[in-house]
Design a protein around this motif. Sequence first.
Motif, PDB file in Angstrom:
ATOM      1  N   UNK A  79      67.937  35.166  75.807  1.00 27.33           N
ATOM      2  CA  UNK A  79      66.720  35.857  75.416  1.00 27.33           C
ATOM      3  C   UNK A  79      66.384  37.034  76.315  1.00 27.33           C
ATOM      4  N   UNK A  80      65.863  38.093  75.717  1.00 29.05           N
ATOM      5  CA  UNK A  80      65.445  39.260  76.497  1.00 29.05           C
ATOM      6  C   UNK A  80      64.101  39.030  77.181  1.00 29.05           C
ATOM      7  N   UNK A  81      63.382  37.983  76.762  1.00 32.94           N
ATOM      8  CA  UNK A  81      62.116  37.572  77.376  1.00 32.94           C
ATOM      9  C   UNK A  81      62.134  36.054  77.486  1.00 32.94           C
ATOM     10  N   UNK A  82      61.325  35.481  78.364  1.00 30.02           N
ATOM     11  CA  UNK A  82      61.282  34.017  78.460  1.00 30.02           C
ATOM     12  C   UNK A  82      60.899  33.370  77.137  1.00 30.02           C
ATOM     13  N   UNK A  83      61.449  32.208  76.874  1.00 29.49           N
ATOM     14  CA  UNK A  83      61.113  31.476  75.654  1.00 29.49           C
ATOM     15  C   UNK A  83      59.666  31.025  75.704  1.00 29.49           C
ATOM     16  N   UNK A  84      58.936  31.217  74.608  1.00 28.72           N
ATOM     17  CA  UNK A  84      57.539  30.780  74.592  1.00 28.72           C
ATOM     18  C   UNK A  84      57.432  29.267  74.455  1.00 28.72           C
ATOM     19  N   UNK A  85      56.376  28.690  75.030  1.00 29.81           N
ATOM     20  CA  UNK A  85      56.085  27.276  74.816  1.00 29.81           C
ATOM     21  C   UNK A  85      56.761  26.349  75.799  1.00 29.81           C
ATOM     22  N   UNK A  86      56.085  25.222  76.089  1.00 34.25           N
ATOM     23  CA  UNK A  86      56.666  24.177  76.931  1.00 34.25           C
ATOM     24  C   UNK A  86      57.357  23.147  76.044  1.00 34.25           C
ATOM     25  N   UNK A  87      57.864  22.077  76.659  1.00 36.65           N
ATOM     26  CA  UNK A  87      58.625  21.073  75.907  1.00 36.65           C
ATOM     27  C   UNK A  87      57.793  20.441  74.799  1.00 36.65           C
ATOM     28  N   UNK A  88      56.521  20.153  75.080  1.00 35.15           N
ATOM     29  CA  UNK A  88      55.666  19.534  74.070  1.00 35.15           C
ATOM     30  C   UNK A  88      55.439  20.486  72.896  1.00 35.15           C
ATOM     31  N   UNK A  89      55.183  21.750  73.203  1.00 36.94           N
ATOM     32  CA  UNK A  89      54.957  22.741  72.144  1.00 36.94           C
ATOM     33  C   UNK A  89      56.208  22.933  71.299  1.00 36.94           C
ATOM     34  N   UNK A  90      57.379  22.944  71.939  1.00 36.70           N
ATOM     35  CA  UNK A  90      58.626  23.097  71.194  1.00 36.70           C
ATOM     36  C   UNK A  90      58.865  21.916  70.262  1.00 36.70           C
ATOM     37  N   UNK A  91      58.523  20.725  70.722  1.00 35.77           N
ATOM     38  CA  UNK A  91      58.699  19.538  69.879  1.00 35.77           C
ATOM     39  C   UNK A  91      57.800  19.613  68.644  1.00 35.77           C
ATOM     40  N   UNK A  92      56.573  20.097  68.822  1.00 31.50           N
ATOM     41  CA  UNK A  92      55.659  20.253  67.687  1.00 31.50           C
ATOM     42  C   UNK A  92      56.179  21.322  66.726  1.00 31.50           C
ATOM     43  N   UNK A  93      56.676  22.430  67.284  1.00 32.44           N
ATOM     44  CA  UNK A  93      57.240  23.491  66.450  1.00 32.44           C
ATOM     45  C   UNK A  93      58.469  23.001  65.696  1.00 32.44           C
ATOM     46  N   UNK A  94      59.275  22.176  66.357  1.00 28.98           N
ATOM     47  CA  UNK A  94      60.492  21.665  65.733  1.00 28.98           C
ATOM     48  C   UNK A  94      60.166  20.885  64.465  1.00 28.98           C
ATOM     49  N   UNK A  95      59.124  20.066  64.500  1.00 33.43           N
ATOM     50  CA  UNK A  95      58.743  19.276  63.331  1.00 33.43           C
ATOM     51  C   UNK A  95      58.401  20.195  62.160  1.00 33.43           C
ATOM     52  N   UNK A  96      57.615  21.233  62.444  1.00 35.93           N
ATOM     53  CA  UNK A  96      57.211  22.174  61.394  1.00 35.93           C
ATOM     54  C   UNK A  96      58.409  22.954  60.862  1.00 35.93           C
ATOM     55  N   UNK A  97      59.255  23.434  61.782  1.00 35.95           N
ATOM     56  CA  UNK A  97      60.416  24.222  61.382  1.00 35.95           C
ATOM     57  C   UNK A  97      61.419  23.382  60.602  1.00 35.95           C
TER      58      UNK A  97
END
Length: 245
Positions: free
Chosen positions: A207-225
């Motif tokens: 990534x050209x910038x840091x990935x947004x979100x922490x582990x908990x946020x990524x897990x929530x996003x994963x469910x939606x995605x």
Amino acid sequence: MPQEIFTAHDEFGPIRVLESDGVRTLNFGGPDAQSSWSRSEPHVPQLEYVRAMLLVLLFNTPRQTLTLGLGAGTLNSCLHAGVAGLKQQVVELRPGVIEAAQRYFQLPQGKRLQLHQADAFAFMREYKGKKLDVIFSDLYNADDAEGEQFSAEFIENCRHQLKTGGWLVLNCWDCHQSDEFMALLDRHFCEVRSCLLSSGNWVVFAGTSPAPGNAKALKEQEWTLSKQLGFSLQPYLGRLASHGS
């Protein structure tokens, strides 16, 4: 026994489409399937490395993507169906692969997906189009990944064509892991993550910038995605590793 429903030959070797029980595979003559596609789930990638590459959608909601290496186009079909308004460019060297993807794997056609029949490395050297949100690189011959994907010139060219916040996604093998390659990525990208799969594929996210979100946020996003795409990304998110830069 799989039935061969398409075959072509060019200077690089055979291009074969095989079908068995509603599942079609693309093969270049080597031991491995290049792509796998199911009639019952035409927009869902069947190979785990393609699914893993889509983890990048947790870090970026793209509007413009470039894919280097078409295969059967299963990645592009999934993106076309799952990301509203996305415009894709795809580069493929072999006309027979393009023909197979369109005739036998329901590759979308229209203004949202632009195909370039060209050498991917030359294309990246000469690219003067709009900056990109994501570049997917999946360049393989019958036996292995194309080695130029791991060169300094190629990585630099990809980085130059990405927007701020953009990501490069590389499909590699586990044998491509090396301190030298990681150092090359670290020189050009702010964040590097990877996913090592049971198939031996090693998918790299730079990534050209840091990935947004922490582990908990990524897990929530994963469910939606996952719901949006039609299959679970959870097994691949669980394998996602971060690398210091």
